[in-house]
Design a protein around this motif. Sequence first.
Motif, PDB file in Angstrom:
ATOM      1  N   TRP A  30       0.828  -1.210   0.000  1.00  0.00           N
ATOM      2  CA  TRP A  30       0.000   0.000   0.000  1.00  0.00           C
ATOM      3  C   TRP A  30       0.859   1.255   0.000  1.00  0.00           C
ATOM      4  CZ3 TRP A  30      -4.795   0.822  -1.210  1.00  0.00           C
ATOM      5  CH2 TRP A  30      -5.493   1.933  -0.735  1.00  0.00           C
ATOM      6  N   ALA A  31       0.466   2.248  -0.806  1.00  0.00           N
ATOM      7  CA  ALA A  31       1.214   3.505  -0.918  1.00  0.00           C
ATOM      8  C   ALA A  31       0.307   4.687  -0.609  1.00  0.00           C
ATOM      9  CB  ALA A  31       1.792   3.652  -2.325  1.00  0.00           C
ATOM     10  N   HIS A  32       0.719   5.534   0.332  1.00  0.00           N
ATOM     11  CA  HIS A  32      -0.038   6.732   0.683  1.00  0.00           C
ATOM     12  C   HIS A  32       0.050   7.778  -0.419  1.00  0.00           C
ATOM     13  CE1 HIS A  32       3.562   9.209   1.413  1.00  0.00           C
ATOM     14  NE2 HIS A  32       4.092   8.155   2.020  1.00  0.00           N
ATOM     15  N   GLY A  33      -0.788   8.793  -0.305  1.00  0.00           N
ATOM     16  CA  GLY A  33      -0.750   9.917  -1.222  1.00  0.00           C
ATOM     17  C   GLY A  33       0.005  11.094  -0.627  1.00  0.00           C
ATOM     18  N   GLY A  34      -0.137  12.250  -1.298  1.00  0.00           N
ATOM     19  CA  GLY A  34       0.557  13.446  -0.842  1.00  0.00           C
ATOM     20  C   GLY A  34       1.198  14.221  -1.969  1.00  0.00           C
ATOM     21  N   GLY A  35       0.657  14.089  -3.185  1.00  0.00           N
ATOM     22  CA  GLY A  35       1.182  14.858  -4.307  1.00  0.00           C
ATOM     23  C   GLY A  35       2.601  14.513  -4.683  1.00  0.00           C
ATOM     24  N   LEU A  67      10.290  10.830  -1.317  1.00  0.00           N
ATOM     25  CA  LEU A  67       9.418  11.918  -1.747  1.00  0.00           C
ATOM     26  C   LEU A  67      10.133  12.891  -2.671  1.00  0.00           C
ATOM     27  CD1 LEU A  67       7.723  12.788   1.668  1.00  0.00           C
ATOM     28  CD2 LEU A  67       6.825  11.297  -0.139  1.00  0.00           C
ATOM     29  N   ALA A  68       9.353  13.516  -3.528  1.00  0.00           N
ATOM     30  CA  ALA A  68       9.859  14.619  -4.343  1.00  0.00           C
ATOM     31  C   ALA A  68      10.040  15.851  -3.464  1.00  0.00           C
ATOM     32  CB  ALA A  68       8.874  14.907  -5.477  1.00  0.00           C
ATOM     33  N   PRO A  69      10.785  16.844  -3.945  1.00  0.00           N
ATOM     34  CA  PRO A  69      10.974  18.062  -3.148  1.00  0.00           C
ATOM     35  C   PRO A  69       9.658  18.800  -2.920  1.00  0.00           C
ATOM     36  CG  PRO A  69      12.506  17.975  -5.014  1.00  0.00           C
ATOM     37  CD  PRO A  69      11.501  16.896  -5.232  1.00  0.00           C
ATOM     38  N   ALA A  91      10.613   7.151  -6.325  1.00  0.00           N
ATOM     39  CA  ALA A  91       9.438   6.604  -5.642  1.00  0.00           C
ATOM     40  C   ALA A  91       8.914   5.363  -6.353  1.00  0.00           C
ATOM     41  CB  ALA A  91       8.344   7.657  -5.547  1.00  0.00           C
ATOM     42  N   SER A  92       8.921   5.396  -7.677  1.00  0.00           N
ATOM     43  CA  SER A  92       8.476   4.237  -8.453  1.00  0.00           C
ATOM     44  C   SER A  92       9.365   3.029  -8.187  1.00  0.00           C
ATOM     45  CB  SER A  92       8.492   4.587  -9.945  1.00  0.00           C
ATOM     46  OG  SER A  92       8.078   3.495 -10.729  1.00  0.00           O
ATOM     47  N   ASP A  93      10.659   3.252  -8.156  1.00  0.00           N
ATOM     48  CA  ASP A  93      11.594   2.156  -7.850  1.00  0.00           C
ATOM     49  C   ASP A  93      11.329   1.588  -6.457  1.00  0.00           C
ATOM     50  OD1 ASP A  93      12.823   2.513 -10.295  1.00  0.00           O
ATOM     51  OD2 ASP A  93      14.542   3.615  -9.504  1.00  0.00           O
ATOM     52  N   GLY A 122      -0.203   7.905  -4.485  1.00  0.00           N
ATOM     53  CA  GLY A 122       0.169   6.518  -4.225  1.00  0.00           C
ATOM     54  C   GLY A 122      -0.522   5.562  -5.175  1.00  0.00           C
ATOM     55  N   GLY A 123      -1.734   5.933  -5.637  1.00  0.00           N
ATOM     56  CA  GLY A 123      -2.398   5.133  -6.660  1.00  0.00           C
ATOM     57  C   GLY A 123      -1.648   5.179  -7.969  1.00  0.00           C
ATOM     58  N   ASN A 124      -1.121   6.353  -8.302  1.00  0.00           N
ATOM     59  CA  ASN A 124      -0.260   6.468  -9.484  1.00  0.00           C
ATOM     60  C   ASN A 124       0.938   5.526  -9.357  1.00  0.00           C
ATOM     61  OD1 ASN A 124       2.407   7.601 -10.521  1.00  0.00           O
ATOM     62  ND2 ASN A 124       1.017   8.871 -11.696  1.00  0.00           N
ATOM     63  N   LEU A 125       1.596   5.568  -8.202  1.00  0.00           N
ATOM     64  CA  LEU A 125       2.787   4.743  -8.009  1.00  0.00           C
ATOM     65  C   LEU A 125       2.452   3.259  -8.101  1.00  0.00           C
ATOM     66  CD1 LEU A 125       4.447   6.714  -5.075  1.00  0.00           C
ATOM     67  CD2 LEU A 125       5.096   6.760  -7.492  1.00  0.00           C
TER      68      LEU A 125
END
Length: 306
Positions: A30-35, A67-69, A91-93, A122-125
């Motif tokens: 499971w992956a959380h969100g957050g832009g 996370l991205a900056p 993040a994808s890796d 996280g849905g994208n990932l």
Amino acid sequence: MTSVAQPYAAADGLVRVYPAGEPDGTGLVWAHGGGFAGGDLDMAESDAVARALAASGTTVVSVDYRLAPTPAAWAAAAGVPQHDGVHYPAASDDLVAAWQWTVANADDLGIRSLALGGTSAGGNLAAGAALCLLHGARNGGTETLPDLVILAYPTLHAVQATPSPDLRAALDADPEADRFGPAAVLGMYENYLGGPVVGADVYAIPGLASTAELEGFPRTYVINGDVDELRVSGEAFAASLAAAGVDVEVELEPGTQHGHLNRPEAPAFAASITRIRARLATLADTTLTPTPAAHLSQSSPSIHGS
């Protein structure tokens, strides 16, 4: 629901494992969100979701992806500290690595069938990782694909279609919900990628995937927010999956804005957990199986929704 054993960190801190109270053999990465630039394992759509599902029989492996900056303007607007970070594909890796760790340790975790999913970014990932695993198998490798992909109010397109008149009217009537217009979404992806979206691959922007690239994608469940412009992205991706012959189900959680799994006190949280749990329960008799390229599914299209 039953009590849950104490969660613990694993895979050198990449994941937090939530052992099921009374395991039924199902698991969820499971992956959380957050832009792509925010969020953590303690936010509700990570921790509360994991605890709720673990209490109902599923062992959850929550991913602490890089996370991205956070740009200064974003930090100021959100009232959070600015932080450095890393761009795609970090993040994808991490999602792929967490999936592979979970598969390798499935016996010790008591997992016989395994889903992959996430909320928002996280849905994208999760979708991008599933594509990466699928294409690895196609290219001659042997990957264990998810038995189910679960996407909760995902963002899957850097450039979204225009909302329907009904959705546009609902967003106009609720300015607090109207947070994901074209400029905001495009800026989020440019920050994630570290540059323009032109030329980005389908693992970064799964909504770009062609019918051929989606063939063999795992069975998918999409649950969208109601008054949420990202709903357009979830619906469009589901339609693309169906066109590629993927069994995909789309539901709407009525009366919700984006991010309702971050509000565990609201009735919609429990309703969505029940929906997700029902789909996970269908995997209880499934067994994890590596998928060679020659055996990828070529099923007929199926899409259902409410």
